[in-house]
Design a protein around this motif. Structure first.
Motif, short mmCIF file in Angstrom:
data_model
loop_
_atom_site.label_atom_id
_atom_site.label_comp_id
_atom_site.label_asym_id
_atom_site.label_seq_id
_atom_site.Cartn_x
_atom_site.Cartn_y
_atom_site.Cartn_z
N VAL A 106 0.84 -1.20 0.00
CA VAL A 106 0.00 0.00 0.00
C VAL A 106 0.87 1.25 0.00
O VAL A 106 0.66 2.19 -0.77
CB VAL A 106 -0.95 0.00 1.22
CG1 VAL A 106 -1.75 1.30 1.27
CG2 VAL A 106 -1.90 -1.19 1.15
N CYS A 107 1.87 1.25 0.87
CA CYS A 107 2.83 2.36 0.93
C CYS A 107 4.19 1.78 1.31
O CYS A 107 4.36 1.28 2.42
CB CYS A 107 2.39 3.41 1.95
SG CYS A 107 3.57 4.76 2.15
N SER A 108 5.13 1.86 0.41
CA SER A 108 6.43 1.23 0.63
C SER A 108 7.25 1.92 1.71
O SER A 108 8.17 1.32 2.28
CB SER A 108 7.23 1.21 -0.68
OG SER A 108 7.45 2.53 -1.15
N SER A 109 6.93 3.18 2.01
CA SER A 109 7.73 3.92 2.99
C SER A 109 7.12 3.91 4.39
O SER A 109 7.79 4.27 5.36
CB SER A 109 7.93 5.37 2.54
OG SER A 109 6.69 6.02 2.35
N TYR A 110 5.85 3.52 4.52
CA TYR A 110 5.23 3.41 5.84
C TYR A 110 5.60 2.08 6.48
O TYR A 110 6.06 1.15 5.82
CB TYR A 110 3.71 3.49 5.72
CG TYR A 110 3.13 4.89 5.67
CD1 TYR A 110 3.90 6.01 5.95
CD2 TYR A 110 1.80 5.10 5.33
CE1 TYR A 110 3.37 7.28 5.89
CE2 TYR A 110 1.25 6.37 5.27
CZ TYR A 110 2.03 7.46 5.55
OH TYR A 110 1.50 8.72 5.50
N SER A 111 5.35 1.98 7.78
CA SER A 111 5.60 0.72 8.49
C SER A 111 4.47 -0.27 8.19
O SER A 111 3.43 0.09 7.61
CB SER A 111 5.70 0.97 9.99
OG SER A 111 4.48 1.48 10.50
N SER A 112 4.65 -1.50 8.61
CA SER A 112 3.65 -2.54 8.33
C SER A 112 2.45 -2.45 9.25
O SER A 112 1.37 -2.95 8.93
CB SER A 112 4.30 -3.93 8.46
OG SER A 112 4.80 -4.12 9.78
N ALA A 160 -7.68 3.03 -1.07
CA ALA A 160 -8.14 4.02 -2.05
C ALA A 160 -7.49 5.38 -1.79
O ALA A 160 -7.08 6.08 -2.73
CB ALA A 160 -9.66 4.14 -1.99
N SER A 161 -7.38 5.75 -0.52
CA SER A 161 -6.73 7.02 -0.18
C SER A 161 -5.25 6.99 -0.53
O SER A 161 -4.70 7.97 -1.03
CB SER A 161 -6.91 7.31 1.31
OG SER A 161 -6.21 8.47 1.69
N ALA A 162 -4.60 5.85 -0.28
CA ALA A 162 -3.18 5.72 -0.60
C ALA A 162 -2.93 5.88 -2.10
O ALA A 162 -1.92 6.46 -2.52
CB ALA A 162 -2.66 4.36 -0.12
N ASN A 163 -3.84 5.40 -2.92
CA ASN A 163 -3.70 5.54 -4.37
C ASN A 163 -3.85 6.98 -4.83
O ASN A 163 -3.46 7.33 -5.95
CB ASN A 163 -4.74 4.67 -5.09
CG ASN A 163 -4.46 3.19 -4.93
OD1 ASN A 163 -3.31 2.78 -4.77
ND2 ASN A 163 -5.51 2.38 -4.96
N PHE A 164 -4.42 7.81 -3.96
CA PHE A 164 -4.66 9.22 -4.27
C PHE A 164 -3.51 10.11 -3.80
O PHE A 164 -3.45 11.28 -4.16
CB PHE A 164 -5.97 9.65 -3.61
CG PHE A 164 -6.36 11.09 -3.83
CD1 PHE A 164 -6.69 11.55 -5.09
CD2 PHE A 164 -6.41 11.98 -2.76
CE1 PHE A 164 -7.06 12.88 -5.29
CE2 PHE A 164 -6.77 13.30 -2.95
CZ PHE A 164 -7.10 13.75 -4.22
#
Length: 442
Positions: free
Chosen positions: A38-44, A59-63
């Motif tokens: 979903v986000c490569s720079s955020y934590s798991s 959906a928000s992450a894609n935006f």
């Protein structure tokens, strides 16, 4: 070698840091990013509003640029929250994402307003729009008021901040330079510190004084955003002014948030390396704390020596804390298994003792700094440590430490004497009472 008393890598996980928050009905732990897709720079492990499902998060992450959707940084005592993210991807139009709007509006109460504080100038935002980015359209985020607080040079990461620091270091090395030359070389770096503090104070004021939640972002959300959200917490949250609190803040806002330490610290910041992506963002954060420490010296549990130690280890270290760019990379190289955390070392009693501030008095209130240029001081202990002899200052600090310890010993002795006096008074009263009873019997 030394024995590890505690594992610094496991001290400040989201489940630990947000324990009280997760006990409420408003927030939950999400593992939607467990594979970092979903986000490569955020934590798991992420903390999201309980009313928001994982599909909405995706959906928000894609935006958002780099998938950095709005995420919780801090919840203030009055219930307001501090969020951070990257810029929305508008693709040259007023593209809308209802999932993103839903996440932001979920942290606001009924009829409440929030602030979106953009770390860029309107000119820079327009430039980002031409490349597919931009800022939130007012019509779609009508519960949020937008404020521009530009830290463009930090956000752009174009080498100018590193150049300004390099000029400062050169000026510190030239002991025969004129006053005009000295001031001209120092002013640009100090302006970055002033602007960062100013933006952080604005965020803190919105949370504390206005009672409004705040979203902070620039472009990528990896530099200026993290400085401002971190310093705002130091201003508001007394826990962040303790040793453990500072470590937790760095873990939460910098390491788990994906600040690219490997890229930013590829070359030592005291030299203008002209290497793409290299920037002393983290040093600006530490320098801002130094400024707060200078104005509120008794409100911090640690001495500025600890800040210098952390700065040094962020570039050259036998510990793994600041290696790689994000948690995903650290997992890939098995860093947590192969290395030791810096916090494991700093928290050892024999090391920690030398970093503690002897004049520390816990202060549960916010600390509101002056950001006027005259109030800001060059960090002599860091930038001038090879030029100016620090021995006299260290001797003075040692004397202060001895005086503080002597005062503590005297207070302890006074408390013991008071207790002895009270005990003797009680004994005296018993003797007087017994004597009176004897007289009555006679």
């Amino acid at each position: 070698m030394y024995s590890i008393l505690e594992d610094g890598y496991t001290l400040f996980g989201p489940e630990v840091e947000f324990t009280k928050l997760l006990a409420s009905e408003e927030w939950r732990i999400s593992h939607v990013n467990r594979t970092y897709s979903v986000c490569s720079s955020y934590s798991s492990v992420l903390v999201v509003p309980k009313s928001i499902d994982d599909d909405t998060v995706v959906a928000s992450a894609n935006f958002r640029e780099g998938g950095r959707f709005p995420i919780l940084s801090y919840k203030h005592d009055n219930g307001t929250v501090l969020l951070r993210s990257s810029q929305p991807l508008l693709n040259g139009s007023n593209r809308r994402c209802k999932a993103d709007e839903k996440i932001l509006n979920s942290v606001l109460g009924p009829y409440k307003k929030g602030y979106i504080i953009d770390m860029r100038s309107s000119t820079y935002v327009n430039n980002c729009k031409s490349k597919g980015g931009g800022t939130e359209p007012d019509g779609h985020y009508n519960q949020w008021k937008k404020v521009f607080k530009p830290l463009d040079k930090i956000s752009k990461c174009d080498g100018s901040v590193l150049e300004h620091l390099s000029k400062l270091i050169d000026a510190c090395s030239e002991t025969n330079s004129t006053s005009d030359k000295w001031l001209s070389r120092c002013s640009n770096w100090m302006t970055h510190i002033q602007n960062a503090l100013n933006a952080a104070c604005l965020v803190a004021q919105c949370l504390d004084k206005d009672g409004a939640s705040v979203l902070v972002h620039g472009s990528s959300g990896l530099d200026a955003t993290l400085i401002v959200t971190s310093i705002a917490q130091v201003i508001l949250n007394p826990d962040c002014r303790t040793v453990r609190g500072l470590q937790a803040l760095i873990e939460r806002e910098w390491l788990q948030s994906g600040h690219p330490f490997h890229t930013r610290h590829l070359k030592f910041c005291f030299y203008n390396s002209k290497t793409k992506g290299v920037q002393p963002t983290f040093l600006i954060f530490l320098d801002c704390i130094h400024q707060l420490h200078q104005q509120f010296p008794c409100s911090f549990e640690f001495k500025t020596d600890m800040l210098i130690l952390i700065f040094e280890h962020s570039y050259f270290s036998q510990f793994g804390t600041f290696l790689a760019n994000c948690e995903r990379e650290r997992v890939d190289i098995e860093l947590f298994r192969k290395t030791t955390s810096l916090w494991s070392y700093l928290n050892r009693p024999d090391v920690l003792t030398s970093l503690l501030n002897p004049t520390y008095e816990p202060n549960r209130f916010p600390i509101w700094p002056s950001v006027a240029p005259v109030s800001l001081q060059l960090w002599n202990d860091l930038y001038l440590r090879w030029i100016v002899d620090q021995q006299q200052q260290r001797r003075a600090a040692l004397k202060v430490q001895k005086l503080v310890q002597h005062a503590k010993d005297l207070r302890s002795k006074a408390a013991k004497l008071r207790k002895q006096l009270q005990d003797q008074l009680k004994e005296y009263q018993v003797v007087v009472l017994e004597a009176k009873e004897c007289d009555d019997d006679d």
